[in-house]
Scaffold this motif. Sequence first.
Motif, PDB file in Angstrom:
ATOM      1  N   GLU A 150      -2.897  -3.509  -1.032  1.00 25.07           N
ATOM      2  CA  GLU A 150      -2.299  -2.196  -0.782  1.00 25.07           C
ATOM      3  C   GLU A 150      -3.389  -1.140  -0.791  1.00 25.07           C
ATOM      4  O   GLU A 150      -4.174  -1.121  -1.752  1.00 25.07           O
ATOM      5  CB  GLU A 150      -1.246  -1.884  -1.867  1.00 25.07           C
ATOM      6  CG  GLU A 150      -0.466  -0.615  -1.613  1.00 25.07           C
ATOM      7  CD  GLU A 150       0.567  -0.310  -2.706  1.00 25.07           C
ATOM      8  OE1 GLU A 150       0.662  -1.083  -3.679  1.00 25.07           O
ATOM      9  OE2 GLU A 150       1.236   0.715  -2.572  1.00 25.07           O
ATOM     10  N   THR A 201       1.195  -4.865   2.410  1.00 27.66           N
ATOM     11  CA  THR A 201       2.084  -5.013   1.265  1.00 27.66           C
ATOM     12  C   THR A 201       3.189  -6.056   1.497  1.00 27.66           C
ATOM     13  O   THR A 201       3.952  -6.340   0.580  1.00 27.66           O
ATOM     14  CB  THR A 201       2.722  -3.658   0.884  1.00 27.66           C
ATOM     15  OG1 THR A 201       3.290  -3.100   2.071  1.00 27.66           O
ATOM     16  CG2 THR A 201       1.681  -2.702   0.334  1.00 27.66           C
ATOM     17  N   ASP A 210       1.319  -6.130  -3.589  1.00 29.59           N
ATOM     18  CA  ASP A 210       0.970  -4.725  -3.799  1.00 29.59           C
ATOM     19  C   ASP A 210       0.404  -4.586  -5.209  1.00 29.59           C
ATOM     20  O   ASP A 210       0.284  -5.577  -5.933  1.00 29.59           O
ATOM     21  CB  ASP A 210       2.174  -3.800  -3.537  1.00 29.59           C
ATOM     22  CG  ASP A 210       3.344  -4.074  -4.472  1.00 29.59           C
ATOM     23  OD1 ASP A 210       3.120  -4.411  -5.655  1.00 29.59           O
ATOM     24  OD2 ASP A 210       4.502  -3.960  -4.004  1.00 29.59           O
ATOM     25  N   THR A 242      -8.554  -3.819   2.612  1.00 29.75           N
ATOM     26  CA  THR A 242      -7.171  -3.394   2.826  1.00 29.75           C
ATOM     27  C   THR A 242      -7.114  -2.680   4.179  1.00 29.75           C
ATOM     28  O   THR A 242      -8.100  -2.645   4.903  1.00 29.75           O
ATOM     29  CB  THR A 242      -6.741  -2.440   1.688  1.00 29.75           C
ATOM     30  OG1 THR A 242      -7.808  -1.517   1.437  1.00 29.75           O
ATOM     31  CG2 THR A 242      -6.423  -3.203   0.425  1.00 29.75           C
ATOM     32  N   ALA A 298      -2.443   4.142  -4.735  1.00 26.97           N
ATOM     33  CA  ALA A 298      -1.716   2.863  -4.780  1.00 26.97           C
ATOM     34  C   ALA A 298      -1.881   2.205  -6.153  1.00 26.97           C
ATOM     35  O   ALA A 298      -0.944   1.620  -6.706  1.00 26.97           O
ATOM     36  CB  ALA A 298      -2.232   1.930  -3.684  1.00 26.97           C
TER      37      ALA A 298
END
Length: 485
Positions: free
Chosen positions: A71, A75, A79, A101, A117
């Motif tokens: 994430e 996701t 996550d 990511t 995140a």
Amino acid sequence: MNDKIFTADLILAGGIVVNSRARFRADVAIKDGLILAIGAPDAMPRAREIIDVASKYILPGAIDVHVHFREPGYTHKEDWRTGSAAAAMGGTTTIFEMPNTDPPTRSVKELREKQAAASKAHVDYGIYGLLAEDNIGELEGLITGGVNAFKCFMGNTFGNLPSPSTGAMLEGFEVIAPSGLRISLHAETASIMAWRQERLMAAGRNDPLAHIAARPAIVAAEAVARAAELAGWTGARVHVLHISSAIELRPLTEAKARGVDITGETCPCYLLLDTRDYARLGSIIRVNPPVREHSDSLAIWEALQTGVVDMIATDHAPHTPEEKQQDIIWRADCGFPGVETQMPLMLNEVAKGRISLEHYVKISSENPAQSFGLWPMKGRIEIGAHADIAVVDMERTEVIRAATLHSVRARITPFEGVSVTGIPIHTLVRGRFVQRDRSLIEATSGWGRQVTNIQRMPQAKPRNTDQTLAAALQGPFEALAGTAA
Ligand code: DOR
Ligand code: ZN
């Protein structure tokens, strides 16, 4: 004495404290997230809560410097909440999360997105910034912006981030070296792999073992040797991720011997699986670098004992079961979840007598804390340190089942059905239970904090600082003046 100050929040009573040199019976008192006292029961302060951990082992929580929590961007695989829950269940109290990511963590803006995140994390975390061809100008910003380490993909893997040229790598090392931050290397040489994979695909090789043929051990050895030269030249600290072969130990050993600040990790799959497992596991075993020969595993075990390989990490790489199970090997995503199973798998080796519990603490906690600048606050059970603790039951046996993994979207593992003895039954992060009696404490999502590198250590061996590209770009006089001095 002021009773208020000397009253602990929690005492773990009756356990056996373990560090790399010894184990000893002691109670551990915790206050305000730190270890307040270690000693005999009658030497303990008063406490709000006392928990009986008789005959259980009190280990510093594992520090896993290599996880992918996906994430932002992926996701559907994982996550920060699910990944860090898996860590908490596995006795891991600090993770370092990788930059592949979407978007990759290659600028301050993207670092801030990653931090947002990460605010859901159950455990403490470091954040990697990317060192790539196209973000050399962002590296200074990432350093001052607060990354905890850098990642350089010398070879392609999930996310297909292009690997930097050796020229870009050298400049990147020059820029990062003065910060003291460690650069972790995916040490596989891209050009060799691209060449071989294309030839293998053209020849119709689609079987799991073709994956090794595309990435033979020379790919890793060549990359480690090249990166070690750049590290020695620039004084940058480097770390070799996921050591998979016997032959890459040679450039690693040699670089250490001449004083390059280089560390190395391996992962459970390279210790516990080998080519004999490909037929059984098929595409599930596909990982970069590949799982190799039994002789490679034996050499890595030996290097872990002698200290050539410094630590155990997981390369926790969650993908969905559909993404993993493919008939054509090139279509299967690489890697599998690992952060939840590392400690049980390795403690199982402790239970079998292959490695001591003391040495396990060294490779899972002490060495990563020291190498990545978290020592002395993390990685040890000592007064004043963070109360990051795994309470371990060495008598307890569980069977690893993908269906129960906390990486709920990536419930697939090459260790399915393996019986393991040695289980983290409680996990505490800065004094708070994030896992208790094998249950996740859901409310601790958000308790995790980004770590600070306690030692922003100046580079160990400043080298050739007068010959950096940045100096040369200033003009001939500055460059020559530097040489004379
Ligand atoms: O197999 C791998 N998967 N190796 C890596 O280095 C990256 C990882 C991923 O992100 O999926
Ligand atoms: Zn990785």
